[in-house]
Design an enzyme around this catalytic site. Structure first.
Site, short mmCIF file in Angstrom:
data_model
loop_
_atom_site.label_atom_id
_atom_site.label_comp_id
_atom_site.label_asym_id
_atom_site.label_seq_id
_atom_site.Cartn_x
_atom_site.Cartn_y
_atom_site.Cartn_z
N SER A 199 14.95 6.54 21.72
CA SER A 199 13.72 5.81 22.03
C SER A 199 13.70 4.50 21.26
CB SER A 199 12.51 6.66 21.64
OG SER A 199 11.33 5.90 21.81
N HIS A 201 11.20 2.44 20.44
CA HIS A 201 10.12 2.07 19.51
C HIS A 201 10.18 2.79 18.17
CE1 HIS A 201 7.07 5.45 20.12
NE2 HIS A 201 7.80 5.62 21.20
N CYS A 324 1.56 12.77 18.11
CA CYS A 324 1.47 13.21 19.50
C CYS A 324 0.49 14.37 19.67
CB CYS A 324 2.84 13.63 20.01
SG CYS A 324 4.13 12.51 19.51
N1 PMP Z 1 11.32 12.94 20.72
C1 PMP Z 1 10.95 12.74 19.45
C2 PMP Z 1 11.61 13.54 18.37
C3 PMP Z 1 9.94 11.83 19.15
O1 PMP Z 1 9.56 11.66 17.88
C4 PMP Z 1 9.33 11.11 20.21
C5 PMP Z 1 8.21 10.11 19.94
N2 PMP Z 1 7.06 10.69 19.37
C6 PMP Z 1 9.76 11.35 21.52
C7 PMP Z 1 10.76 12.26 21.73
C8 PMP Z 1 9.15 10.62 22.70
O2 PMP Z 1 9.64 9.31 22.76
P1 PMP Z 1 8.93 8.22 23.73
O3 PMP Z 1 7.68 7.84 23.03
O4 PMP Z 1 9.94 7.10 23.79
O5 PMP Z 1 8.73 8.87 25.04
#
Ligand code: PMP
Length: 384
Positions: A199, A201, A324
């Site tokens: 990812s 960001h 999240c």
């Molecule tokens: N996997 C992990 C371990 C993450 O920390 C995150 C982001 N919170 C994601 C997946 C999801 O990534 P994205 O925000 O790019 O969908």
């Protein structure tokens, strides 16, 4: 008020100034569609190729093995659904109980549609029970998905060993490497994982851009159909995002070793300072096998939300549980899987640093924390 202090880099990171600069022309005057065969499209297509090479170099992959996506959630979904399509006769799938919700919830859903799902338990240090993995993976297993590093605790998982277990039985192997990339070396020329998610960001590129690595020789069906990305991911490319991610990977390849050594020093200073100041505090997750930027601490029986809101008022941003799943008061599924009680999980805070974190910022946190502890202890005593 002082400059705000951002210690929530596992939730998202600041876009690096160099990344922003590289992106800017592609948000302004270089706006062609990379599929267009004219003077507006061609330079854009070429720049995407350069960005792809930069990402590939950081990962030890070949540029043709990379598919740009909208982020790791999409990469995870494409990998998992694609892997199941590649092993149509097999009905067992394995992941860990401490995965990110974008993997966990999909696996739960697959369980409802007839797959036999195993969520591997973890030990108190956060490491998965590899005996259970050995026992669980059979010739019926389609896919093993194990994240490279955990977003809440920073614990790094034995991915290389787990790939071996999966391959032994002909299962495919996927890893969500979001929290590892840019923090520790990830080299796909040495690690034989089939599928890997990134990812943007989380490593100082923008939100809404990600990558899925698909090992040469695997032909996954796409999640989104269309001609782009050689038919592997439809949709007009997020050109500024791709350029930004390429730049972020270049910067990580150049600076990661030094930056992360410094970040590790700051993280350890913060952690030791807290452990000294708060006798009831302890570290969640094995102290050694962690990415260098993450500290997750349990503050005895203190309410993490109360600590967080006081830090927030002072301009210091941290996280209680994963971003999240915030908004509710449910304890973290990662910490409870590691054996913490509900109360301990709700008393835990994650501090996640980046290369922009300074020693002054860490000192400031250590300066204000004892006062917050005293205040909360006093409130607790009053309440009885
Ligand atoms: N996997 C992990 C371990 C993450 O920390 C995150 C982001 N919170 C994601 C997946 C999801 O990534 P994205 O925000 O790019 O969908």
């Amino acid at each position: 008020m002082m400059n705000p202090i951002y210690l929530d880099n596992n939730a998202t990171t600041r876009i690096a100034p160099e990344v922003l600069e590289a992106m800017f022309p592609y948000l302004a005057n270089v706006y062609g569609n990379p599929s267009s065969q004219h003077l507006f499209g061609e330079p854009v297509k070429r720049r995407i190729g350069e960005a792809r090479s930069a990402v590939a170099a950081l990962l030890g992959a070949s540029p043709t093995e990379l598919v740009f996506t909208s982020g790791a959630t999409e990469s995870n979904h494409t990998a998992i659904m694609g892997a199941l399509a590649m092993r149509p006769g097999r009905r067992e799938i394995v992941t860990m109980s401490v995965e990110h919700p974008s993997v966990l919830r999909l696996f739960r859903r697959l369980g409802e549609t007839g797959y036999r799902v195993t969520f591997l338990p973890v030990h108190s240090d956060g490491a998965p029970d590899m005996d259970v993995l050995q026992e669980t993976v059979t010739e019926e297993t389609a896919l093993v998905s194990m994240m490279w590093a955990n977003n809440e605790t920073g614990v790094v998982f034995p991915v290389t060993e787990a790939v071996g277990v999966a391959k032994n039985k002909g299962a495919l192997f996927h890893t969500d490497a979001v929290q590892a990339i840019g923090k520790i070396p990830v080299n796909l020329s040495e690690n034989p994982a089939d599928l890997l998610s990134v990812s943007g960001h989380k490593l100082h590129a923008p939100k809404g851009i990600g990558v899925l690595f698909v090992r040469k020789g695997l032909t996954l069906p796409p999640l989104l159909f269309g001609h782009q990305e050689r038919g592997r991911r439809g949709g007009t490319e997020n050109v500024p995002g791709i350029v930004g991610l390429g730049k972020a990977c270049e910067l990580a390849a150049l600076g990661m070793a030094d930056d992360m050594e410094r970040v590790r020093g700051l993280r350890d200073r913060l952690e030791q300072g807290i452990l000294r100041a708060v006798p009831t505090a302890r570290v969640n997750g094995g102290r050694h096998g962690r990415v260098p930027n993450t500290a997750n601490l349990c503050f005895g029986t203190m309410d993490a939300e109360a600590i967080l809101s006081r830090l927030n008022r002072l301009g210091i941003a941290v996280s209680a549980g994963s971003a999240c799943s915030s908004g509710g008061t449910e304890p973290s599924h990662v910490l409870t899987a590691m054996g913490l009680s509900r109360e301990e999980a709700l008393a835990s805070i994650r501090f996640s640093l980046s290369r922009y974190t300074t020693i002054e910022e860490i000192s400031k946190v250590l300066e204000v924390l004892p006062g917050i502890m005293e205040e909360l202890t006093a409130m607790d005593l009053v309440r009885g």
